[in-house]
Design an enzyme around this catalytic site. Structure first.
Site, mmCIF file in Angstrom:
data_model
loop_
_atom_site.group_PDB
_atom_site.id
_atom_site.type_symbol
_atom_site.label_atom_id
_atom_site.label_comp_id
_atom_site.label_asym_id
_atom_site.label_seq_id
_atom_site.Cartn_x
_atom_site.Cartn_y
_atom_site.Cartn_z
ATOM 1 N N TYR A 124 0.811 -1.215 0.000
ATOM 2 C CA TYR A 124 0.000 0.000 0.000
ATOM 3 C C TYR A 124 0.848 1.271 0.000
ATOM 4 C CZ TYR A 124 -4.109 -2.855 1.027
ATOM 5 O OH TYR A 124 -5.126 -3.772 0.970
ATOM 6 N N LYS A 171 4.148 -14.025 5.527
ATOM 7 C CA LYS A 171 4.312 -15.031 4.474
ATOM 8 C C LYS A 171 5.816 -15.136 4.198
ATOM 9 C CE LYS A 171 2.421 -17.720 1.280
ATOM 10 N NZ LYS A 171 1.615 -18.901 1.554
ATOM 11 N N ASP A 204 -1.857 -17.738 5.218
ATOM 12 C CA ASP A 204 -2.882 -18.661 4.702
ATOM 13 C C ASP A 204 -3.336 -19.619 5.808
ATOM 14 O OD1 ASP A 204 -0.224 -19.352 4.421
ATOM 15 O OD2 ASP A 204 -0.461 -20.501 2.589
ATOM 16 N N ASP A 228 -5.594 -5.812 6.086
ATOM 17 C CA ASP A 228 -6.797 -5.346 5.389
ATOM 18 C C ASP A 228 -7.744 -6.526 5.159
ATOM 19 O OD1 ASP A 228 -8.574 -3.873 3.957
ATOM 20 O OD2 ASP A 228 -7.229 -3.363 2.317
#
Ligand code: NAI
Length: 333
Positions: A124, A171, A204, A228
Site C-alpha cells: 500500500y 508469508k 494462509d 486489510d
C-alpha cells in the site's frame, strides 16, 4: 472542558452512521465541538481532490478525528483518501477489535481478537508502475523501523489490556526478504516482552485457523495487506462489517473509522447499521480517557443488540439506522 474534534461524514452511508455516532456521543455527557470537514467523492468537483488540505490541517490542529467511509474509485482516478490520510499523518497503526456481542447472529461465540495492522507501507506504499502495455508492478516495502514500531504497538496493547498472546502473521516462507524482515523484527520485539506469549503464523494458515477456532487467538499483528483482508474476514466471525470499529493511531494523533466502506448499495435508505460507527466513537472516547462515558455507550449498544428487538436488517431486524440510534440513547444510563 470541551474537546475539539474533526468530523468527516464521508460518502455513501457515511453521513448516516456518523450522525448516529455523533448523536450518541453528544448524549453521553462528553462535550465536543465537532469541526465538520468534507472529504471523498463529494468534494472532488470543487477541490480537484478527494482529500483537500483543509481536512489534513483540521486533523493536525485537533489531533483527533472521527471519520466516515469514503468511496475510492477502482482502477483509475484518485488515490484512496484513507491511504493518503494514513501516510500524511503517519497513522502507522490500524487497530480493529473484533468481539462477539450477545444477540448478534454469528457462527461463533467468545471471539475477542484485536487485529493490529501496519498502516503505512507494504504493497500500500503506492509505488506502482506499468511495464510496457501488458504488465504492471507494485512494490512491497517492509522496513525494520515500521515493523519494530507496529509489533511494539501490538505488545503495548496486549500489556495495557492484560491480554495473553501476540501472534505475528506473515508469508516469510515465500517473501523471504520482505516478510522475513517483518518476522525477524517481530521475534526481536517479542524477546523484550517475555511476559506475553508470542507465536507466528503464515497468513494462509492463519486464515484457516481463524475460521476454525477464532477463540484461540488474541492480539494479531501483521503487515498492511494481510491486515486489510483478515480484518474484514474477522468481522464476518462476529456478525459482519456493521459491527466492527477501528482506529488509525500515530504519535499524538488519531483518526477513528469503522472497518466498513461507504456501502453504496444501501446508502441513503436509513438502513445501515450504525453499531460499528458508534463503537468507533467508543474507541475514540477511550483514547481521550473518557472511560466512564465509553463504558456507558458500550453497555447501551450491547444491551440493544442482546435484546435484538431494535436492530437493522444486516442483523436480521427491521429497524432503521435512526431507530437503532434512538434505542441506544434511551439506554444510556
Ligand atoms: P463496504 O464495506 O462498503 O460494503 C460491503 C458490504 O457490506 C455491502 O453489502 C454493504 O451493504 C455491507 N455493509 C457495510 N457496512 C455496513 C453497515 N454499516 N451496515 C449494514 N451493511 C453494511 O465495502 P465495498 O462495497 O467493498 O466498498 C464500497 C466503497 O467503500 C468502495 O469505494 C471502497 O473503496 C470504500 N471503502 C472505504 C473504506 C473507508 O473509507 N474506510 C473502507 C472500505 C471500503
Amino acid at each position: 472542558m470541551a474537546y475539539n474534534i474533526t468530523l468527516i461524514p464521508g460518502d455513501g452511508i457515511g453521513p448516516e452512521v456518523m450522525e448516529a455516532a455523533k448523536k450518541v456521543i453528544d448524549n453521553s455527557g462528553v462535550k465536543i465541538n465537532w469541526e465538520v470537514t468534507d472529504a471523498g467523492a463529494k468534494v472532488i468537483n470543487d477541490y480537484g481532490t478527494p482529500l483537500p488540505d483543509y481536512v489534513i490541517d483540521s486533523i493536525k490542529k485537533n489531533r483527533v478525528a472521527l471519520k466516515g467511509p469514503v468511496t475510492t474509485p477502482v482502477g483509475k482516478g484518485f488515490r484512496s483518501v484513507n491511504v493518503g490520510l494514513r501516510q500524511a499523518l503517519n497513522l502507522y497503526a490500524n487497530v480493529r477489535p473484533v468481539k462477539t456481542y450477545a444477540g448478534v447472529p454469528s457462527r461463533y461465540e467468545n471471539v475477542d481478537l484485536i487485529i493490529v495492522r501496519e498502516n503505512t507501507e507494504d504493497l500500500y506504499a503506492g509505488i506502482e508502475h506499468k511495464v510496457g502495455e501488458e504488465a504492471a508492478e507494485s512494490i512491497k516495502i517492509i522496513t525494520k523501523k515500521a515493523s519494530d514500531r507496529i509489533v511494539e504497538f501490538a505488545f503495548d496493547i496486549a500489556e495495557k489490556q492484560r491480554r495473553n498472546k501476540v501472534t505475528a502473521v506473515h508469508k516469510a516462507n515465500i517473501m523471504k526478504l520482505s516478510d522475513g524482515l517483518f518476522l525477524k523484527c517481530a521475534r526481536e520485539v517479542a524477546n523484550r516482552h517475555k511476559g506475553i506469549e508470542f507465536s507466528d503464523m503464515i497468513v494462509d494458515a492463519m486464515s484457516m485457523r481463524l475460521v476454525q477456532s477464532p477463540e484461540n487467538y488474541d492480539v494479531l499483528v501483521m503487515p498492511n495487506l494481510y491486515g486489510d483482508i483478515l480484518s474484514d474476514m474477522a468481522s464476518g466471525l462476529v456478525g459482519g462489517l456493521g459491527v466492527v470499529p477501528g482506529a488509525n493511531i500515530g504519535d499524538n494523533i488519531a483518526v477513528f473509522e469503522a472497518v466498513h466502506g461507504s456501502a453504496p448499495d444501501i446508502a441513503g435508505k436509513n438502513m445501515a447499521n450504525p453499531t460499528a460507527a458508534i463503537l468507533t466513537g467508543v474507541m475514540m472516547l477511550k483514547y481521550l480517557e473518557e472511560f466512564e462515558a465509553a463504558q456507558r455507550i458500550d453497555s447501551a449498544v450491547a444491551e440493544v443488540l442482546k435484546e435484538g428487538k431494535v436492530v437493522t436488517s444486516d442483523l436480521g431486524g427491521k429497524s432503521t439506522t435512526t431507530e437503532f440510534t434512538e434505542e441506544v440513547i434511551s439506554k444510556l444510563k
